[in-house]
Design a protein around this motif. Structure first.
Motif, PDB file in Angstrom:
ATOM      1  N   ALA A 124     -96.272  30.889 -55.183  1.00  0.00           N
ATOM      2  CA  ALA A 124     -97.648  31.318 -54.927  1.00  0.00           C
ATOM      3  C   ALA A 124     -98.312  30.401 -53.902  1.00  0.00           C
ATOM      4  O   ALA A 124     -99.022  30.858 -53.007  1.00  0.00           O
ATOM      5  CB  ALA A 124     -98.453  31.339 -56.226  1.00  0.00           C
TER       6      ALA A 124
ATOM      7  N   MET B 228     -95.980  38.130 -60.893  1.00  0.00           N
ATOM      8  CA  MET B 228     -97.235  37.476 -61.261  1.00  0.00           C
ATOM      9  C   MET B 228     -97.914  38.239 -62.399  1.00  0.00           C
ATOM     10  O   MET B 228     -98.416  37.627 -63.346  1.00  0.00           O
ATOM     11  CB  MET B 228     -98.176  37.413 -60.047  1.00  0.00           C
ATOM     12  N   TYR B 269    -103.322  35.350 -55.622  1.00  0.00           N
ATOM     13  CA  TYR B 269    -102.434  34.207 -55.824  1.00  0.00           C
ATOM     14  C   TYR B 269    -103.182  33.062 -56.485  1.00  0.00           C
ATOM     15  O   TYR B 269    -102.667  32.389 -57.389  1.00  0.00           O
ATOM     16  CB  TYR B 269    -101.830  33.754 -54.495  1.00  0.00           C
ATOM     17  N   PHE B 272    -103.624  33.851 -60.029  1.00  0.00           N
ATOM     18  CA  PHE B 272    -102.362  33.659 -60.743  1.00  0.00           C
ATOM     19  C   PHE B 272    -102.137  32.196 -61.083  1.00  0.00           C
ATOM     20  O   PHE B 272    -101.791  31.843 -62.222  1.00  0.00           O
ATOM     21  CB  PHE B 272    -101.210  34.185 -59.880  1.00  0.00           C
TER      22      PHE B 272
END
Lengths: 333, 287
Positions: A124, B228, B269, B272
């Motif tokens: 990520a 995710m 993101y 997450f």
């Protein structure tokens, strides 16, 4: 601090003879093959520095494209936008990369991520890193940055033509190799391997997890970042889709694993064999069959994981030892 | 306000499609214990196969999807049996490496066969819109994707929660050894479930394909985002995973509208990472 075998390694002709032979290559190779050699050496540096985190400490970091991108893009931006000397920009980018690495290690130890979560968090971060670059005009956005023309001025981080960059890449690869070997022969190396094999047990015998992981991450990140700066200066242009994309990390991880993780020899030899093979294939089939070399990497990694998960290089060494032992036995009889 | 409504609805629709991919990923992960980084690439594969069938036989993608399900089922079962099963008990790194290897093979196989130019797959409802009031416009294929994936998710839940097969699947997830002692053929069940999980990608592929430019590198995104959603939902909790996917879809849509440029795309993101750090057991589960 260091075990004596580190100094043996430094003095060993097995190290210096190949290095000297490699240093002579620019006198014999065409510029096309020299460019392939330079690329292979850059990948040696990247695979070796990833191996410090991924192989020695067993941490599946997918965030290394951020470090390479930082070294390539951030350092180039400092040069192009602010006129910072590229040596200094390289050092700044390396320090920033190391700081990001330490931050990730901090997150990891603060929240005790498992392997899977660690891989996903780092992935990520890598995705965010790519988006930061493509969204920032200052960093060149999606179109990249052109570096000023190379005039061969060493103090400006310019190494002249193909030979100069080949030697620079060789020096960097050698530094990465020596650093890897130094870590392996020091306390940190033992700590990292203990962490890799059993994190709880490592902590129980008094290893400070955060310190060990953060040091590995910082060293690995800084080396990757320097390789990124050299890559950018060498190609005169920063391509964000190449240098800041998670695909780069995956490619590095695959090359390192095909060779064999843990010791430096596996990633080193794998990069030296695979990158030139890939480039030659691309040169020959790139027009008609784009992606052929990546396709073959994929097939190769599947075969390696299924047949010799320890990696090709340890596997071949094992076979060689068995072969030698077998011959010795048959002589005795 | 209109913008907010439009973006939220858009996000929910996209999220619903993500959810199907995430659920199939979760199904294979929970039963076989293998986290498949090539999951999204099977989705791209099915999109390209739908494209090929469109070009060759003038088949609408929605029909191709039904025909492609058995093909991808066999492919998935084969990949599990011959490639993944032998490494399933090894270190996670090895499994990740192997599935990344499969990613390289599928992605570049597609690149070699179809080239890297983004292509579009025409379908019957591609361009049609549904207007609700005068401020909300919904693209029909997206609505179809949402409804289709919701139906499939409900079907999956019915099978898992209310049938004997579902009981077996859950038994293998909870305790493979005990399940084997009860007479369940664990390796075979895992193979079948892996095949189903990959087969669902054929359906998800054709649901997502209208209006979506197809290119070989697309798969990675359709691995990362469902992954995710899966982790945010707490891996085993299917309702959580579905909600996680919706949440990602909505944050993505709102981020793109309200946060300038590409920073908006970072929002999912960032979310997450925060969820993983603050609620590692998943958004909706108690610790």
């Amino acid at each position: 601090m260091m075990r004596p075998d580190f100094f043996q390694f430094l003095r060993s002709p097995l190290l210096w003879v190949p290095v000297i032979l490699a240093a002579l290559l620019p006198y014999g190779l065409s510029s096309y093959h020299l460019a392939i050699g330079t690329l292979a050496l850059l990948y040696v540096s990247l695979a070796l520095s990833w191996n410090i985190v991924g192989g020695m400490a067993g941490q599946i970091s997918l965030t290394h494209s951020v470090f390479v991108g930082c070294g390539a893009i951030f350092a180039s931006s400092l040069l192009v936008r602010l006129g910072v000397n590229l040596w200094i920009a390289m050092a700044i980018a390396a320090a920033v990369s190391a700081a990001i690495g330490v931050f990730i290690a901090l997150v990891d130890s603060r929240f005790r991520l498992g392997h899977l979560s660690f891989a996903l968090v780092t992935l990520a971060f890598a995705e965010i890193g790519e988006l930061v670059v493509s969204g920032s005009e200052w960093l060149g956005g999606a179109s990249g940055i052109d570096l000023p023309k190379d005039r061969g001025q060493f103090w400006q981080f310019q190494f002249g033509g193909g030979s100069g960059y080949f030697w620079a890449a060789l020096v960097l690869a050698l530094i990465c190799l020596v650093v890897s070997q130094a870590i392996l022969s020091s306390r940190l190396g033992y700590f990292l391997r203990a962490v890799r094999d059993n994190e709880d047990a490592a902590q129980a015998i008094g290893i400070r997890l955060f310190r060990a992981k953060a040091m590995a991450m910082a060293i690995s990140a800084a080396l990757s970042s320097v390789a990124g700066t050299l890559y950018a200066r060498y190609s005169n242009f920063v391509d964000p889709s190449l240098l800041a994309s998670p695909n780069l990390t995956i490619e590095i991880v695959l090359v390192a694993t095909i060779g064999g993780l843990g010791t430096p020899l596996g990633p080193l030899l794998a990069a030296l064999v695979l990158i030139p093979c890939g480039e030659l294939l691309r040169g020959r089939f790139g027009g008609s069959l784009p992606g052929l070399h990546f396709f073959l990497y994929g097939v190769l990694i599947i075969i390696v994981v299924l047949t010799s998960p320890e990696g090709m290089v340890p596997r071949l060494f094992g076979l060689w030892k068995r072969f030698v032992a077998g011959r010795a036995r048959s002589r005795d009889v | 306000m209109e913008l907010l409504l439009q973006a939220t609805v858009q996000g929910l629709l996209v999220g619903g499609a993500y959810a199907l991919v995430a659920l199939s990923l979760g199904l294979t992960y929970n039963v076989s214990g293998i986290i498949n980084f090539a999951h999204g690439d099977f989705l791209t594969l099915s999109m390209f196969l739908a494209l090929a069938m469109q070009v060759a036989f003038r088949l609408d993608p929605y029909i191709s999807g039904v025909l492609l399900f058995p093909v991808l089922f066999v492919l998935g079962a084969g990949v599990y049996h011959f490639l993944l099963r032998p490494v399933a008990h090894r270190h996670l790194l090895m499994v990740i490496q192997l599935t990344l290897g499969i990613t390289f093979v599928v992605q570049n196989g597609l690149l070699m066969s179809f080239g890297g130019q983004p292509m579009r797959v025409p379908s019957a409802y591609e361009a049609s819109l549904i207007l609700i009031g005068d401020e909300l416009a919904i693209r029909t294929p997206q609505l179809l994707a949402f409804v289709g994936s919701l139906v499939l998710a409900l079907l999956l839940w019915l099978v898992l929660d209310h049938t004997e097969t579902g009981r077996r699947i859950r038994a293998v997830h909870q305790n493979p050894r005990a399940a084997a002692l009860m007479g369940i053929d664990v390796p075979r069940l895992r193979m079948v479930i892996f095949g189903v999980g990959i087969g669902i990608q054929a359906l998800a592929g054709v649901l997502l394909v209208p209006g979506q430019p197809v290119e070989p590198a697309l798969g990675f995104r359709y691995t990362v985002i469902p992954l995710m959603a899966l982790v945010m939902g707490g891996l085993t909790d299917f309702r959580g995973v579905y909600l996680g996917a919706l949440l990602i879809g909505v944050t993505e849509a709102l981020g793109t509208v309200y946060v300038s440029g590409t920073s908006g795309m970072m929002v999912p993101y960032g979310l997450f990472i925060l969820v993983l750090l603050l609620r590692p057991q998943g958004l909706f589960r108690r610790a």
